[in-house]
Scaffold this motif. Structure first.
Motif, PDB file in Angstrom:
ATOM      1  N   ASP A   1       0.843  -1.199   0.000  1.00  0.00           N
ATOM      2  CA  ASP A   1       0.000   0.000   0.000  1.00  0.00           C
ATOM      3  C   ASP A   1       0.881   1.253   0.000  1.00  0.00           C
ATOM      4  O   ASP A   1       1.935   1.297   0.647  1.00  0.00           O
ATOM      5  CB  ASP A   1      -0.902   0.012   1.234  1.00  0.00           C
TER       6      ASP A   1
ATOM      7  N   THR B   1      -9.318   6.090  -1.279  1.00  0.00           N
ATOM      8  CA  THR B   1      -8.500   4.893  -1.458  1.00  0.00           C
ATOM      9  C   THR B   1      -8.978   4.088  -2.659  1.00  0.00           C
ATOM     10  O   THR B   1     -10.171   3.770  -2.766  1.00  0.00           O
ATOM     11  CB  THR B   1      -8.550   4.007  -0.202  1.00  0.00           C
TER      12      THR B   1
ATOM     13  N   THR C   1      -8.310   0.437  -4.549  1.00  0.00           N
ATOM     14  CA  THR C   1      -7.746  -0.867  -4.210  1.00  0.00           C
ATOM     15  C   THR C   1      -7.926  -1.853  -5.353  1.00  0.00           C
ATOM     16  O   THR C   1      -9.027  -1.990  -5.898  1.00  0.00           O
ATOM     17  CB  THR C   1      -8.413  -1.440  -2.949  1.00  0.00           C
TER      18      THR C   1
ATOM     19  N   VAL D   1      -3.653  -4.563  -3.192  1.00  0.00           N
ATOM     20  CA  VAL D   1      -2.777  -3.413  -2.989  1.00  0.00           C
ATOM     21  C   VAL D   1      -3.647  -2.164  -3.075  1.00  0.00           C
ATOM     22  O   VAL D   1      -4.470  -2.040  -3.991  1.00  0.00           O
ATOM     23  CB  VAL D   1      -1.653  -3.335  -4.053  1.00  0.00           C
ATOM     24  N   SER D   2      -3.465  -1.240  -2.123  1.00  0.00           N
ATOM     25  CA  SER D   2      -4.266  -0.010  -2.075  1.00  0.00           C
ATOM     26  C   SER D   2      -3.379   1.210  -2.280  1.00  0.00           C
ATOM     27  O   SER D   2      -2.208   1.219  -1.882  1.00  0.00           O
ATOM     28  CB  SER D   2      -4.998   0.115  -0.732  1.00  0.00           C
TER      29      SER D   2
END
Length: 266
Positions: free
Chosen positions: A38, A99, A101, A112-113
């Motif tokens: 991330d 966010t 993702t 994965v963000s």
């Protein structure tokens, strides 16, 4: 004779071991813009931002999913397998802190963000006129979002305002900037300017303050008492002269009756 261990082994251990070994063997993972973990992506408001999600070490076709916050992003059929791209265009202030993702469809724990850090200058313009009575309090307030957070300064007639103790109060959050003037005086007349500034720019707003003469205030109790006194005086006057008023009314009635026959004879 071989002795068996008396330690109990949980049933879940073989399953977890198999899953762990499978992940290690395949090395399956995702990356977004070459980041396998991330991360935060800084960008300016306006230009588009592209995010590319890639399946690493895949031996088969893997479907990918994209999410904006908790909402699923619609993807075309040719943009789902092993590689998937999305474009945020245009990037706006409302995208700040959002966010995005990328997830593996068959195992959503593989993901994965990226958090968008959208930077933009403070947006503040305009003017406002305020009329306030002398010795009353007034609040001048301006609101402006910005990233990075802006600093504020107050001016009076284009000169930096000197904050006198017990006369001015400042209140500030990340978006709201307020100047309070306690018990305004004639000397407070003028144009006050709120200037909000960051490394990306600045904004300003003018307040034209007009202090008016203090209006005389009549106590409510005194007004009510005066109305009551006048009303009672009128009533007492009527009662005191009721006999005279009745006699006048009676005489008028008798005169009208005496004149009536004369009128018929004519």
């Amino acid at each position: 004779m071989v002795q068996r261990s008396s330690l109990a082994v949980p049933h879940e251990v073989p399953v977890l071991t198999i899953c762990f070994l499978a992940c290690v063997a395949t090395g399956l993972e995702l990356s977004v813009n070459n980041h396998a973990a991330d991360f935060s992506l800084s960008t300016l408001s306006g230009p588009p931002v592209s995010l590319s999600c890639l399946v690493q070490n895949s031996s088969q076709a893997e479907e990918l999913l994209w999410y904006r916050g908790d909402g699923k992003v619609d993807l075309k059929d040719g943009n789902k397998v092993n590689v998937s791209n999305i474009c945020i265009s245009p990037v706006t202030e409302s995208d700040n802190g959002v966010t995005f993702t990328c997830k593996l469809a068959r195992d959503k724990s593989v993901q994965v963000s990226v958090i968008l850090d959208v930077q933009f200058p403070p947006r503040l313009t305009g003017e406002e006129s305020l009329q306030i009575e002398e010795e009353k309090d007034v609040i001048l307030s301006c609101s402006a979002k910005s990233n990075p957070q802006a600093q504020t300064a107050w001016y009076k007639n284009n000169i930096t305002l000197t904050l006198q103790q017990n006369r001015y109060q400042l209140y500030q959050t990340s978006e709201v900037f307020q100047l309070s003037i306690i018990k305004v005086q004639k000397s407070d007349n003028g144009t006050y300017t709120c200037v909000v500034k960051s490394s990306l720019g600045e904004g300003r707003k003018d307040f034209h303050l007009i202090v008016e003469d203090k209006k005389p205030v009549f106590p409510k109790e005194a007004v009510i008492a005066a109305v009551v006194v006048v009303t009672l005086t009128v009533l007492f006057g009527i009662v005191a002269r009721k006999d005279k008023i009745f006699k006048c009314f009676k005489r008028s009635s008798e005169t009208a009756l005496r004149e009536a026959p004369l009128g018929r004879g004519a």
